[in-house]
Design an enzyme around this catalytic site. Structure first.
Site, short mmCIF file in Angstrom:
data_model
loop_
_atom_site.label_atom_id
_atom_site.label_comp_id
_atom_site.label_asym_id
_atom_site.label_seq_id
_atom_site.Cartn_x
_atom_site.Cartn_y
_atom_site.Cartn_z
N SER A 58 0.52 0.82 5.53
CA SER A 58 -0.45 0.93 4.44
C SER A 58 -1.50 2.02 4.68
O SER A 58 -2.29 2.33 3.82
CB SER A 58 -1.15 -0.41 4.21
OG SER A 58 -2.00 -0.71 5.29
N LYS B 45 -7.99 -0.72 7.73
CA LYS B 45 -8.22 -0.21 6.37
C LYS B 45 -9.39 0.77 6.43
O LYS B 45 -10.10 0.84 7.42
CB LYS B 45 -8.62 -1.35 5.43
CG LYS B 45 -7.51 -2.37 5.12
CD LYS B 45 -6.55 -1.86 4.07
CE LYS B 45 -5.49 -2.87 3.70
NZ LYS B 45 -4.59 -3.24 4.79
#
Lengths: 425, 158
Positions: free
Chosen positions: B79, B116
């Protein structure tokens, strides 16, 4: 006035297990000794559940499961690394530090800008942020009082982990609340005798007559008395020795500037520590080495560092301990400094018991006689594989080197294959 | 480290934490190490300068100036491809730095570690992936979340 701080990691082994598993923050945790023998550490929650220290694991396995306690095999690679990190953070900010045991350090905070309490609060936050290990800090005018303040910081939630006795409105009350056997340096035997005399707390002890204490408890007891009165008797690297740790360290007569000299000193201290270990019939699981320059020579460049070396198998075998200490020292030694001191500390101590005799744990005088045998054994095992020849005393079951440690957490900081995993999904 | 939107420095902030806005407050920590590249040295002491010139470069000095606060972790998933972070890479994480919007962080969300980018959106802070196939996690006051460390480098096998 002097101002000493004692920084102590809260339930250190359990906190280490939490550093990479934050979801276990409120879960009761216990850590087992080598070979999953018995309980050697408990988190606060486990203590509250009444899980006993030293209980053999096989006896309480069912109970722990029922209570939902997380059980870990000891992971000295992790504990040692986190210990070295904690010590380095303290060393980075505090002007002078004495590593006292795997999870405790004294710092000299005399004359620190903005006051010791404020400094301690921020130091505590820094250690926790950088390493994940919560600490308690006690501050006092002597090391003994700092230690006493530390107990208070730990026990009283409203202290929020820091208690400064020099800043307390009622220091006598704190002394009164400290039981006689909780005073640093008063052993079980003396505590029992003092209780018989009706002296049950630190305040009552402090107000005893000097002569009486000296007569009954020699000069060591007198030092403790004076320290409780706020007169420093123990400077750095002085005072009662930590329980469960063996330290061998010394300041050099001459500054050491050569690597070889430093390694020689390290080997010597490691030897001495191993001898002490055998004398008390224990084995160690972890070796920590440290070195430092002379902080009083402010003109010279300063450097201090710590290295941590877990032992694959708990042992009291001098060569193994020396080897570990030397490899740690080689890692942290830097050229170009003038060193004042180095030291070797053994921790994770456990009594030698029949079931878990270390292969080479022989009394020192037996070593020489057995040296050729040892060499032959080692040679056989090198040539035809590990455990080709081994001692019956070490058990013929699963092999003594394959310790039972089924519940060991990953060695997050020391083995590439065992890094923490983060999700990118 | 908990993130609140004010980022004030209190008595209990870690040493050397920067304020969110305003001045940087530093502790009264002694200088531990004064590199004497040139200039005077204490008499009778070998000049360390020569050593500086001869010491081979050590990657640790570059990626981990604060070794006691630096950790390596392994990535699982893709991701964060847009940030050059691939599956199975090793991240160099610094726990001494306060997280700010724009930093790639290791965050603890619902008891799991995730990597993230911390971003500022119109609705406040968010954890954003760097791959259009994944969705943004918006951080509300109710979100159980904590930043574990700030990612400083990626170690990627080519």
């Amino acid at each position: 006035m002097k101002s000493y701080a004692l920084i102590d990691c809260n339930n250190f082994y359990a906190s280490c297990e939490r550093a990479f598993r934050p979801e276990l923050r409120d879960t009761p945790i216990v850590v087992l000794s080598n070979n999953d023998g018995c309980i050697i550490a408990r988190s606060a929650e486990a203590k509250a559940l009444g899980v006993g220290m030293g209980t053999p694991y096989f006896k309480c396995k069912g109970q722990l499961e029922r209570l939902g306690v997380e059980v870990f095999s000891s992971n000295y690679a992790l504990y040692g690394d986190l210990s070295a990190r904690v010590m380095r953070v303290i060393g980075r900010f505090a002007p002078a530090v004495e590593i006292y045991s795997i999870d405790e350090a004294f710092a000299d905070l005399s004359g620190i800008q903005g006051g010791a309490t404020q400094f301690a609060r921020r130091l505590r936050a820094t250690v926790e942020a950088w390493t994940g290990i919560p600490v308690s800090i006690g501050i006092g005018p002597t090391k003994t009082l700092a230690k006493l303040a530390n107990r208070f910081a730990k026990k009283q939630p409203r202290c929020r982990g820091v208690f400064d006795l020099t800043d307390s409105p009622a220091p006598d009350l704190v002394l009164k609340w400290t039981e006689i056997n909780d005073i640093w340096g008063i052993g079980r035997r003396h505590a029992k005798r003092l209780r018989k005399e009706g002296i049950t707390n630190a305040l009552a002890f402090r107000d005893l007559k000097r002569e009486w204490v000296k007569k009954k408890m020699t000069v060591t007891g007198l030092h403790t008395l004076l320290e409780l009165r706020g007169l420093p008797c123990f400077d750095f690297a002085q005072g009662p020795v930590p329980k469960k740790t063996i330290v061998s360290s010394r300041s050099f007569g001459q500054p050491v500037t050569q690597r070889d000299h430093m390694l020689e000193a390290t080997a010597q201290y490691a030897t001495r520590a191993a001898e002490k270990l055998r004398k008390q019939n224990s084995v160690a699981s972890h070796v920590l080495v440290y070195l430092e320059t002379n902080r009083f020579r402010t003109m010279e460049r300063q450097y201090n560092n710590t290295a941590s070396m877990p032992l694959a198998v708990s042992t009291a075998h001098s060569p193994t301990i020396i080897k570990a200490a030397l490899s740690g020292m080689k890692r942290i030694y830097r050229e170009g400094y003038s060193y004042k001191k180095c030291g070797v500390m053994l921790s994770g101590l456990e009594p030698v018991n029949g079931r878990w005799l270390s292969l080479l744990d022989l009394p020192p005088d037996a070593h020489d006689r057995n040296a050729p045998i040892m060499e032959a054994v080692d040679l056989c095992n090198r040539r035809w594989g590990r455990d080709t020849v081994k001692f019956a005393a070490s058990g013929l079951g699963n092999g003594p080197w394959k310790m039972r440690r089924e519940m060991r957490s990953p060695r997050y900081t020391t083995v590439w294959e065992e890094l923490m995993e983060v999700k990118a999904d | 480290m908990k993130i609140d939107s004010t980022f004030d420095v209190t008595d209990e902030s870690p040493m050397g934490e920067a304020r969110w806005v305003g001045a940087i407050s530093r502790p009264a920590a002694p200088r531990r190490h004064i590199p004497l590249a040139w200039g005077s040295v204490a008499a009778g002491f070998p000049s360390p300068a020569e050593e500086y010139l001869e010491k081979p470069l050590d990657l640790n000095d570059y990626v981990a100036p604060r070794p006691e606060a630096t950790y390596f972790v392994r990535v699982s998933g893709d991701s964060m491809i847009g940030a050059g972070i691939h599956h199975d890479d090793i991240l160099v994480v610094d726990r001494s730095q306060s997280p700010r919007p724009g930093n790639v962080v290791i965050a603890l969300v619902d008891g799991e570690f995730t990597v993230k980018r911390l971003t500022r959106t119109e609705d406040g802070l968010a954890l954003s992936p760097e791959n259009p196939e994944y969705s943004v996690i918006h951080l509300t006051p109710e979100t159980e979340f904590e930043v574990w460390g700030v990612v400083r480098h990626v170690v990627h096998k080519v």
